[in-house]
Write a protein that holds these residues in place. Sequence first.
Motif, PDB file in Angstrom:
ATOM      1  N   GLN A 145       0.775  -1.624   0.112  1.00  0.00           N
ATOM      2  CA  GLN A 145       0.251   0.228  -0.317  1.00  0.00           C
ATOM      3  C   GLN A 145       0.860   1.277   0.019  1.00  0.00           C
ATOM      4  OE1 GLN A 145      -3.550  -0.709   1.643  1.00  0.00           O
ATOM      5  NE2 GLN A 145      -4.056   1.515   2.314  1.00  0.00           N
ATOM      6  N   THR A 146       1.993   1.332   1.031  1.00  0.00           N
ATOM      7  CA  THR A 146       2.355   2.538   0.744  1.00  0.00           C
ATOM      8  C   THR A 146       3.467   2.746   0.187  1.00  0.00           C
ATOM      9  OG1 THR A 146       3.548   2.432   2.929  1.00  0.00           O
ATOM     10  CG2 THR A 146       1.721   3.475   3.495  1.00  0.00           C
ATOM     11  N   PRO A 147       4.219   1.508   0.175  1.00  0.00           N
ATOM     12  CA  PRO A 147       5.126   1.061   0.304  1.00  0.00           C
ATOM     13  C   PRO A 147       6.218   1.163   1.273  1.00  0.00           C
ATOM     14  CG  PRO A 147       5.599   0.652  -1.515  1.00  0.00           C
ATOM     15  CD  PRO A 147       5.337   2.053  -1.213  1.00  0.00           C
ATOM     16  N   LEU A 148       6.325   1.756   2.717  1.00  0.00           N
ATOM     17  CA  LEU A 148       7.211   2.513   3.493  1.00  0.00           C
ATOM     18  C   LEU A 148       7.080   1.795   5.116  1.00  0.00           C
ATOM     19  CD1 LEU A 148       5.993   5.977   2.141  1.00  0.00           C
ATOM     20  CD2 LEU A 148       8.885   5.032   1.931  1.00  0.00           C
ATOM     21  N   PHE A 149       7.743   2.094   5.977  1.00  0.00           N
ATOM     22  CA  PHE A 149       7.357   1.983   7.158  1.00  0.00           C
ATOM     23  C   PHE A 149       7.298   3.388   8.015  1.00  0.00           C
ATOM     24  CE2 PHE A 149       8.140   1.427  11.614  1.00  0.00           C
ATOM     25  CZ  PHE A 149       7.384   0.201  12.218  1.00  0.00           C
ATOM     26  N   VAL A 150       6.891   3.392   8.756  1.00  0.00           N
ATOM     27  CA  VAL A 150       6.581   4.684   9.553  1.00  0.00           C
ATOM     28  C   VAL A 150       5.841   4.053  10.757  1.00  0.00           C
ATOM     29  CG1 VAL A 150       6.186   6.740   9.550  1.00  0.00           C
ATOM     30  CG2 VAL A 150       5.710   6.541   7.419  1.00  0.00           C
ATOM     31  N   GLU A 151       6.587   4.829  11.914  1.00  0.00           N
ATOM     32  CA  GLU A 151       6.022   4.515  13.765  1.00  0.00           C
ATOM     33  C   GLU A 151       4.792   5.085  13.489  1.00  0.00           C
ATOM     34  OE1 GLU A 151       8.693   6.768  16.167  1.00  0.00           O
ATOM     35  OE2 GLU A 151       6.920   6.613  17.041  1.00  0.00           O
ATOM     36  N   GLY A 152       3.611   3.597  14.085  1.00  0.00           N
ATOM     37  CA  GLY A 152       2.279   3.999  14.333  1.00  0.00           C
ATOM     38  C   GLY A 152       1.832   3.826  13.271  1.00  0.00           C
ATOM     39  N   MET A 153       2.633   3.656  12.192  1.00  0.00           N
ATOM     40  CA  MET A 153       1.432   3.520  10.676  1.00  0.00           C
ATOM     41  C   MET A 153       0.245   2.747  10.350  1.00  0.00           C
ATOM     42  SD  MET A 153       3.778   1.160   8.302  1.00  0.00           S
ATOM     43  CE  MET A 153       2.788   1.594   6.788  1.00  0.00           C
ATOM     44  N   THR A 154      -0.021   1.582  11.026  1.00  0.00           N
ATOM     45  CA  THR A 154      -1.396   1.073  11.177  1.00  0.00           C
ATOM     46  C   THR A 154      -2.676   2.438  11.173  1.00  0.00           C
ATOM     47  OG1 THR A 154      -0.723  -0.177  12.994  1.00  0.00           O
ATOM     48  CG2 THR A 154      -0.469  -1.415  11.726  1.00  0.00           C
ATOM     49  N   ALA A 155      -2.489   3.477  12.392  1.00  0.00           N
ATOM     50  CA  ALA A 155      -3.118   4.155  12.409  1.00  0.00           C
ATOM     51  C   ALA A 155      -4.655   3.832  13.232  1.00  0.00           C
ATOM     52  CB  ALA A 155      -3.504   5.903  11.491  1.00  0.00           C
TER      53      ALA A 155
END
Lengths: 353, 307
Positions: free
Chosen positions: B211-221
């Motif tokens: 989907q994003t395709p990145l990782f960010v903390e708390g990304m499940t939101a």
Amino acid sequence: MIFVEARSEIHWYHEWIAVFVALSLTVVTASVLLAAIGLEPFSSLQRVFIRPLNSVYGVSELIAKATPLITIGVALALGFRAGVWNIGAEGQLVMGGLCGGAVALAFWGIDGFWVMPLVLLGGSLGGLLWGAIPAFLKVRFNTNEILVSLMLTYVAILLLSVMVHGPLRDPDGFNFPESRLLHEAATLPKLFSVGRGHIGFIFAIFFALIGTWIVKRWHLGFEMRVTGLSLKASKFAGYSRGRTVWMTLLIGGAVSGFAGVVEVTGNIGQLVPNISPSYGFTAIIVAFLARLHPIAVIPAGLLVALSYLAGEAAQLTLRIPAASTQVFQGLLLFFLLGTSLLVNFRVRFGRAV
Amino acid sequence: MDYGLLSSILHAILVASTPLVFAGLGALIQERSGVLNLGIEGLMIVGALAGFATALSGFPLLISVIAAALAGALLASIFALLVLRLYANPVATGLALTLFGLGLSALAGAQYVGQAAPQVEAWNIPILSHFPIVGHAFFSHDPLVYLSITLAILMWWFITKSRAGLILRAIGENHSAAHALGFSVIGIRFLAIITGGALAGIGGSYLTLVQTPLFVEGMTAGRGWIALALVVFASWRPLRVIVGAYLFGSVSIIQLHGQAVGISVASQWLSMLPYIVTIGVLVIIAGRGNISHKAPGSLGVTFKESK
């Protein structure tokens, strides 16, 4: 084999031994995790947990963070005793902040001793209203209060966002999503000359005392406890489940709302889109750490507040994300829950009897 | 009407909904066995990071997804141990799982922030994907979209048609009776929790892999919480989870494309809709007498084997 059997008698010290074991296990596990990412555990923990407290400023900040945690923790401890799972204290806090803040902005620039009480009342009513929704739906339709109060948390956060982006936005604020700064008559006094510790902390202590009194001396506290322990027993005693649900959620909502308006008027000083770093959720840990004793919520709240400070310190000095504080909080809750087995049960080795 | 836009909006809705399908199914299988797990959010984000880290190390999609599933299952086993063996309160344990997962992923994931996962190739379904509008919208997706729908159908079959599914439901409806019949309540709940954890992990990995395709903390939101609402919305039925997930997904996409399709309300009002609709559904299903729409009878009740 290992067996567990129910203790016939539970002494008060069993609970504190369990809490002590849980805290020790948390520190050990946190140290292992820190070592795993290449940090020296002992000095790291000392730097993030002890050093922030070495100044009046640090203590003042600790008190500022502990204030909402203790306030809400007391209300949740009462509710959890009654077996009513209000998971939406965060939403009630936000609504309290929003409504109280709106009242303060409505009287912006007007001085008078009556402004502050009105603002606090507005905030409590906002939280009360938000707690009344899951209570009504639970009593009338038997809906699950966990899910309803949780959904309402998201609605409350979005509502606050709409308001600070729109009607409550500072007219001279260059379109920033922030309200005006609250004027002095609608601001709670600070406790120290430095830091953000404010008079709300005194209210929080007061709530913990009232909570203890309700649990120990009021029939309501007994009624809640019986309902939480056994629904059948409470029915035989003639207690109404609906009444308990209403009371706990209304108290929980009003107190969380109060914590919200105190946070806005004492700490932040204006309405912003994000008024709480999940205090409402973290207060659940506080309530469990205190083993649902309102008076023990005070030290529990201070300890969990320290974990917030530690998170900030970790970001600055250890260069690890502030969110890592949630690892600590999560671990602590895991161990607390795991060790509560030791309170209610005796672990036996050998053959089953 | 701009058909190209319509087609890409439908495509985007499927992409936005797929993590919810996985996570919703993960919550559903646990709840049908009588376990209420509020840790879905934590399981998702740990899965998101595990899948992402594996993909960055150069492994193919399949291995990354398996890694995410394993991470989810492993974390879920902590929950299982606490709730099933140590009789911990499931509500608080689930919450601890969410906190722990969010924190752990932030701590371990800091080094991956700013990197991008390799592009996942779409599987174009022969013939169907060449159709106008629907071809791009429904038949030209990454393999995980098809997997999510297949899993929902499989779970439907498992729960309603298979003997093992019947036992799972029996344990969820009345654990004491199931125990008296000789079924292992703890054992089967353990399997359900592990499976649910794996599915939530896969759901999370969809965010970072596709989907994003990145990782960010708390990304499940908050998607883990929506998944829990979704199960209620679907009145504990796997195929309705798909319907519900696509509905929730649609709202989030309409919000993004609100301006383009001529909706001028503040986006926050639209964002509130799924939550308010879920509360509405809770009221409707609670008000109805029909037992088949009710929550599993033993949901969230701790089971203690009496000796």
